[in-house]
Design an enzyme around this catalytic site. Structure first.
Site, short mmCIF file in Angstrom:
data_model
loop_
_atom_site.label_atom_id
_atom_site.label_comp_id
_atom_site.label_asym_id
_atom_site.label_seq_id
_atom_site.Cartn_x
_atom_site.Cartn_y
_atom_site.Cartn_z
N TYR A 144 48.12 -22.57 -3.97
CA TYR A 144 47.90 -21.80 -5.37
C TYR A 144 48.38 -20.51 -5.00
O TYR A 144 49.34 -19.82 -5.66
CB TYR A 144 46.55 -21.57 -5.94
CG TYR A 144 46.65 -20.63 -7.04
CD1 TYR A 144 47.24 -21.16 -8.50
CD2 TYR A 144 46.35 -19.35 -7.09
CE1 TYR A 144 47.17 -20.47 -9.56
CE2 TYR A 144 46.49 -18.72 -8.31
CZ TYR A 144 46.73 -19.14 -9.52
OH TYR A 144 47.10 -18.27 -10.58
N GLU A 151 56.36 -17.90 -8.04
CA GLU A 151 56.53 -17.69 -9.45
C GLU A 151 57.26 -15.98 -9.28
O GLU A 151 58.01 -15.76 -10.28
CB GLU A 151 55.22 -17.55 -10.10
CG GLU A 151 54.74 -19.02 -10.41
CD GLU A 151 53.48 -19.05 -10.95
OE1 GLU A 151 52.86 -18.09 -11.34
OE2 GLU A 151 52.76 -20.33 -11.12
#
Length: 221
Positions: A144, A151
């Site tokens: 993650y 991102e």
């Protein structure tokens, strides 16, 4: 009613699991076949299915709100908002779709979900597995963190393309015209990715709770 809710949750998780499995298998097959050339058209090959899966993931928020799924609402909310905004605002840009970072982003998203959905399916069917529990709450955290970094890179690489588009004019309900400069919006979203720290701390706490609960269950036996 509980049985009906569990059936709905199983169908949702199973459908999303199949969708992410297909996307990951498609990406890996294309990479093994075409090599680095496959990175440029990742969005064209799996973008529709990926967008559908991310839209359906919104249903998970309703499952948590209704108590059908036992999970912390804030981490899931942040994750759903991040992914859907990134798809709509950035990855939908034609100039960004061919970036290698999009392929990396899709790969990490799919790995994260394929670590989560099998564990959730087993829990709903009352057949939990310690191996799946450990994998879900241990491997999920570093992946993650990598996903959040990717991102941020995707948003940063999209800034020049939004800058060339200039501002958008939006007519509000009142007789006022507002101009929104899209690069500024994206720069505001970059610090918002720092919310990933909240999710990481939440996952670490959740991992500790689940492992302690499992150990207590084994001691009772």
């Amino acid at each position: 009613m509980k049985i009906y809710d569990n059936i709905c949750l199983i169908h949702c998780c199973f459908f999303l699991f199949c969708g992410h499995t297909w996307i990951l298998a498609n990406m890996m097959a294309r990479f093994l076949t075409f090599g680095r050339d496959a990175l440029a058209d990742t969005f064209y090959s799996v973008g529709v299915v990926m967008s559908l899966c991310q839209l359906l993931s919104i249903l998970e928020l309703f499952h948590i709100a209704d108590g059908i799924e036992k999970a912390r609402p804030l981490p899931r909310l942040v994750q759903v908002i991040e992914r859907n905004l990134l798809l709509v605002m950035v990855i939908m840009l034609e100039d960004v779709q061919s970036k290698p970072v999009v392929c990396v982003q899709f790969f990490l998203w799919n790995v994260l979900d394929l670590l989560r959905y099998p564990h959730e399916l087993l829990c709903v069917m009352d057949t939990p597995s310690f191996d799946m529990l450990w994998t879900r709450y241990t491997l999920w955290i570093p992946i993650y963190i990598l996903s959040v970094v990717t991102e941020g890179v995707t948003l940063y690489q999209a800034l020049p393309y939004f800058d060339s588009m200039g501002s958008y004019s939006i007519q509000l309900t009142v007789p006022v015209s507002a101009h929104i400069h899209l690069p500024i919006v994206l720069l505001v979203l970059l610090p918002a990715l720092a919310a990933g720290k909240i999710i990481c701390f939440s996952l670490l706490k959740e991992r500790k709770q689940h492992l302690e609960k499992w150990n207590k269950k084994l001691k009772r036996k």
